[in-house]
Design a protein around this motif. Sequence first.
Motif, PDB file in Angstrom:
ATOM      1  N   PRO A 105     -21.990   4.042 -38.601  1.00 60.87           N
ATOM      2  CA  PRO A 105     -22.434   3.029 -39.570  1.00 60.87           C
ATOM      3  C   PRO A 105     -22.755   3.665 -40.918  1.00 60.87           C
TER       4      PRO A 105
ATOM      5  N   ASN B 288     -26.989   1.478 -46.103  1.00 59.44           N
ATOM      6  CA  ASN B 288     -26.975   0.259 -46.905  1.00 59.44           C
ATOM      7  C   ASN B 288     -26.885   0.570 -48.394  1.00 59.44           C
TER       8      ASN B 288
ATOM      9  N   ASN C  41     -15.498  -4.418 -30.076  1.00 61.11           N
ATOM     10  CA  ASN C  41     -16.926  -4.691 -29.873  1.00 61.11           C
ATOM     11  C   ASN C  41     -17.469  -5.588 -30.973  1.00 61.11           C
ATOM     12  N   ASP C  42     -18.598  -6.256 -30.683  1.00 62.32           N
ATOM     13  CA  ASP C  42     -19.259  -7.047 -31.715  1.00 62.32           C
ATOM     14  C   ASP C  42     -20.320  -6.200 -32.407  1.00 62.32           C
ATOM     15  N   GLU C  43     -21.119  -6.823 -33.275  1.00 59.80           N
ATOM     16  CA  GLU C  43     -22.079  -6.066 -34.082  1.00 59.80           C
ATOM     17  C   GLU C  43     -23.210  -5.471 -33.250  1.00 59.80           C
ATOM     18  N   THR C  44     -23.412  -5.955 -32.034  1.00 59.65           N
ATOM     19  CA  THR C  44     -24.422  -5.367 -31.156  1.00 59.65           C
ATOM     20  C   THR C  44     -23.853  -4.192 -30.356  1.00 59.65           C
TER      21      THR C  44
ATOM     22  N   TRP D  70     -32.235   0.372 -35.780  1.00 57.78           N
ATOM     23  CA  TRP D  70     -30.891   0.279 -35.206  1.00 57.78           C
ATOM     24  C   TRP D  70     -30.079  -0.709 -36.028  1.00 57.78           C
ATOM     25  N   PRO D  71     -28.932  -0.310 -36.569  1.00 56.88           N
ATOM     26  CA  PRO D  71     -28.165  -1.207 -37.451  1.00 56.88           C
ATOM     27  C   PRO D  71     -27.183  -2.087 -36.691  1.00 56.88           C
ATOM     28  N   ASP D  72     -26.619  -3.065 -37.401  1.00 60.87           N
ATOM     29  CA  ASP D  72     -25.452  -3.756 -36.883  1.00 60.87           C
ATOM     30  C   ASP D  72     -24.290  -2.764 -36.856  1.00 60.87           C
ATOM     31  N   LEU D  73     -23.434  -2.900 -35.872  1.00 66.81           N
ATOM     32  CA  LEU D  73     -22.352  -1.929 -35.692  1.00 66.81           C
ATOM     33  C   LEU D  73     -21.014  -2.480 -36.158  1.00 66.81           C
ATOM     34  N   HIS D  74     -20.174  -1.574 -36.641  1.00 68.19           N
ATOM     35  CA  HIS D  74     -18.781  -1.874 -36.954  1.00 68.19           C
ATOM     36  C   HIS D  74     -17.964  -1.752 -35.667  1.00 68.19           C
TER      37      HIS D  74
END
Length: 260
Positions: A247, A250, A58-61, A84-88
């Motif tokens: 996730p 930060n 998957n991508d970051e979305t 909602w964060p960017d995803l790994h």
Amino acid sequence: MVEAFFSRGWCVLPFDARVKTWGEAAWRAGREAMQAPSMRQWWVCENTWFVGVDALPNDETGSINNVPFGGAPVTAIKALYGSWPDLHKAQLSVVSPGYPRPREDESEAAFGYRLRRDAAHVDGLKRGPNGERFLEEPHAWIMGLPLTANEPDQGPLVVWDGSHEIMRNAFAAALGDVPPEKWSVTDIRQPYQQARRAVFEQCQRICVQAKPGETILVHRLLLHGVGPWADTYESAQEHRAIAYFRPELNSVGNDWLKLR
């Protein structure tokens, strides 16, 4: 949902067709990942458990092979945590009949804990060379997306209801006077083990049932594990599969120790 989640430390979101469509794409990709030579390292416990970290493409979305990720999970996380964060790349956890078997280099005591207590743990803690425990990955939250049916006797996700409060109090006592930048080198093995024993005595063990299209949310401090695939369980399914997003925060600060 918000109050129930923070009170119990977990919840299952209702069925969402968008999540089911995403799960179908994820399981297609997951089956390919399970067979890839580069992923062979993730087959453990005598090939009864695939713990594929970063296994899904998957991508970051969250989109996977042009199938977008969205709907109830995103709405819920925004309600719980505000953003909602960017995803790994998602972890793929797959259990097969026969689980649990001993993991490679697992001691007799550790395998006994896997058998008796579902290898119950809090995510993000690293084991040191002498059994120490350190905070390595301060997760914000844990999200499980069933890719197959999840039955109580089929290697289910197991949670200890409300255990996040006990674990939080233990970690806060151990780390409260330690600067956050030193948490990753501060051994919390003793309070961690004591808190787990308290959880086993005080909290209800629950096998989580969820189907594709539903979403499992787990508090980052909740004690959880993987139950056995019962010898008596008969199913046409060869696997139980869940994709996980976890996730990281930060910055650690005191956020990791918050119940909310």
